[in-house]
Design a protein around this motif. Structure first.
Motif, mmCIF file in Angstrom:
data_model
loop_
_atom_site.group_PDB
_atom_site.id
_atom_site.type_symbol
_atom_site.label_atom_id
_atom_site.label_comp_id
_atom_site.label_asym_id
_atom_site.label_seq_id
_atom_site.Cartn_x
_atom_site.Cartn_y
_atom_site.Cartn_z
ATOM 1 N N ILE A 58 0.785 -1.157 -0.416
ATOM 2 C CA ILE A 58 0.097 -0.346 -0.077
ATOM 3 C C ILE A 58 1.119 1.667 0.291
ATOM 4 O O ILE A 58 0.821 2.424 -0.718
ATOM 5 N N VAL A 59 1.704 1.135 0.876
ATOM 6 C CA VAL A 59 2.970 2.762 1.017
ATOM 7 C C VAL A 59 3.167 2.605 0.003
ATOM 8 O O VAL A 59 3.222 3.860 -0.293
ATOM 9 N N LYS A 60 3.939 1.722 -0.825
ATOM 10 C CA LYS A 60 5.312 2.136 -2.288
ATOM 11 C C LYS A 60 4.650 2.660 -3.614
ATOM 12 O O LYS A 60 5.265 3.282 -3.924
ATOM 13 N N PRO A 61 3.662 2.453 -3.642
ATOM 14 C CA PRO A 61 2.697 2.726 -4.668
ATOM 15 C C PRO A 61 2.383 4.631 -4.272
ATOM 16 O O PRO A 61 2.281 5.605 -5.339
ATOM 17 N N LEU A 62 1.872 4.326 -3.113
ATOM 18 C CA LEU A 62 1.900 5.568 -2.943
ATOM 19 C C LEU A 62 3.278 6.501 -2.808
ATOM 20 O O LEU A 62 2.648 8.022 -3.197
ATOM 21 N N GLN A 112 3.302 1.055 -15.233
ATOM 22 C CA GLN A 112 4.699 0.486 -15.163
ATOM 23 C C GLN A 112 5.933 1.368 -14.962
ATOM 24 O O GLN A 112 6.502 1.213 -14.500
ATOM 25 N N ALA A 113 5.454 2.718 -16.040
ATOM 26 C CA ALA A 113 6.800 3.597 -16.238
ATOM 27 C C ALA A 113 7.232 4.203 -14.355
ATOM 28 O O ALA A 113 8.642 3.902 -14.126
ATOM 29 N N VAL A 114 6.335 4.162 -13.943
ATOM 30 C CA VAL A 114 6.477 4.649 -12.240
ATOM 31 C C VAL A 114 7.114 3.354 -11.677
ATOM 32 O O VAL A 114 7.918 3.885 -10.828
ATOM 33 N N LEU A 115 7.231 2.223 -11.572
ATOM 34 C CA LEU A 115 7.308 1.231 -11.281
ATOM 35 C C LEU A 115 8.637 1.124 -11.656
ATOM 36 O O LEU A 115 9.871 0.097 -10.817
ATOM 37 N N LEU A 121 -1.056 0.628 -9.738
ATOM 38 C CA LEU A 121 -0.329 -0.045 -9.433
ATOM 39 C C LEU A 121 0.434 -1.009 -8.188
ATOM 40 O O LEU A 121 1.355 -2.095 -7.992
ATOM 41 N N LEU A 122 -1.390 -1.273 -7.198
ATOM 42 C CA LEU A 122 -1.086 -2.330 -6.439
ATOM 43 C C LEU A 122 -1.286 -3.846 -7.667
ATOM 44 O O LEU A 122 0.139 -4.741 -6.585
ATOM 45 N N MET A 123 -1.462 -3.616 -8.320
ATOM 46 C CA MET A 123 -2.391 -5.533 -9.432
ATOM 47 C C MET A 123 -0.866 -5.215 -9.837
ATOM 48 O O MET A 123 -0.732 -6.598 -9.695
ATOM 49 N N LEU A 124 0.157 -4.367 -10.231
ATOM 50 C CA LEU A 124 1.218 -4.573 -11.405
ATOM 51 C C LEU A 124 2.236 -5.360 -9.659
ATOM 52 O O LEU A 124 2.935 -6.185 -10.015
ATOM 53 N N GLN A 125 2.407 -4.970 -8.714
ATOM 54 C CA GLN A 125 3.145 -5.112 -7.888
ATOM 55 C C GLN A 125 2.921 -6.681 -7.272
ATOM 56 O O GLN A 125 3.791 -7.567 -7.117
#
Length: 158
Positions: free
Chosen positions: A22-26, A59-62, A148-152
């Protein structure tokens, strides 16, 4: 929000995993929005962003996050005890204000980030438009966050 945060603090291992999901994507999204920009910001007005673009953006952000963390740590070492200033890739003043070695690190990061954005099928201008829209559009922010959550949880196979 405090109750949710306290709840996650009480769950040892599972809570740590859930918190990181939760925290990492935010944090990543917030940092990207607040720190790195490739072009002059324009006012966003209900920008239409389709699901493919949301996925590409996420995907780019990650993909940028590990390079961002590494660049930040390297710049922090060069600068020492000073606070790392805001670095805007398209603002020569923000980059030129850095010491020479830190400037090189920032330029390399900016170039790498541009390549990452392009490799995800977005132009730099479109990436920036979406970034700006995220500050004003709660529905889009939620969609990016969920992506972001789904991709992680389920990274795309390459």
């Amino acid at each position: 929000m405090k109750e949710i945060y306290r709840f996650y603090l009480q769950i040892p291992l599972a809570g740590m995993l859930l918190r990181s999901l939760i925290v990492k994507p935010l944090a990543t999204t917030g940092f990207i929005i607040g720190l790195v920009s490739f072009s002059t910001p324009t006012l966003a007005q209900n920008l239409k962003v389709d699901s493919r673009e949301v996925t590409s953006y996420a995907q780019a952000v990650l993909a940028m996050e590990p390079a961002r963390q590494q660049a930040f740590e390297e710049i922090k070492k060069v600068i020492g005890s000073k606070e790392v200033p805001k670095i805007v890739c398209n603002d020569p003043n923000s980059i030129n204000a850095l010491p020479s070695k830190a400037r090189n690190i920032a330029v390399n990061y900016c170039n790498q980030s541009q390549q990452i954005v392009s490799s995800q099928g977005l132009s730099i201008d479109r990436f920036n438009q979406i970034t700006i829209e995220l500050t004003n559009n709660e529905a889009l922010k939620k969609q990016v966050y969920n992506t972001l959550l789904m991709l992680q949880k389920n990274p795309p196979s390459r």
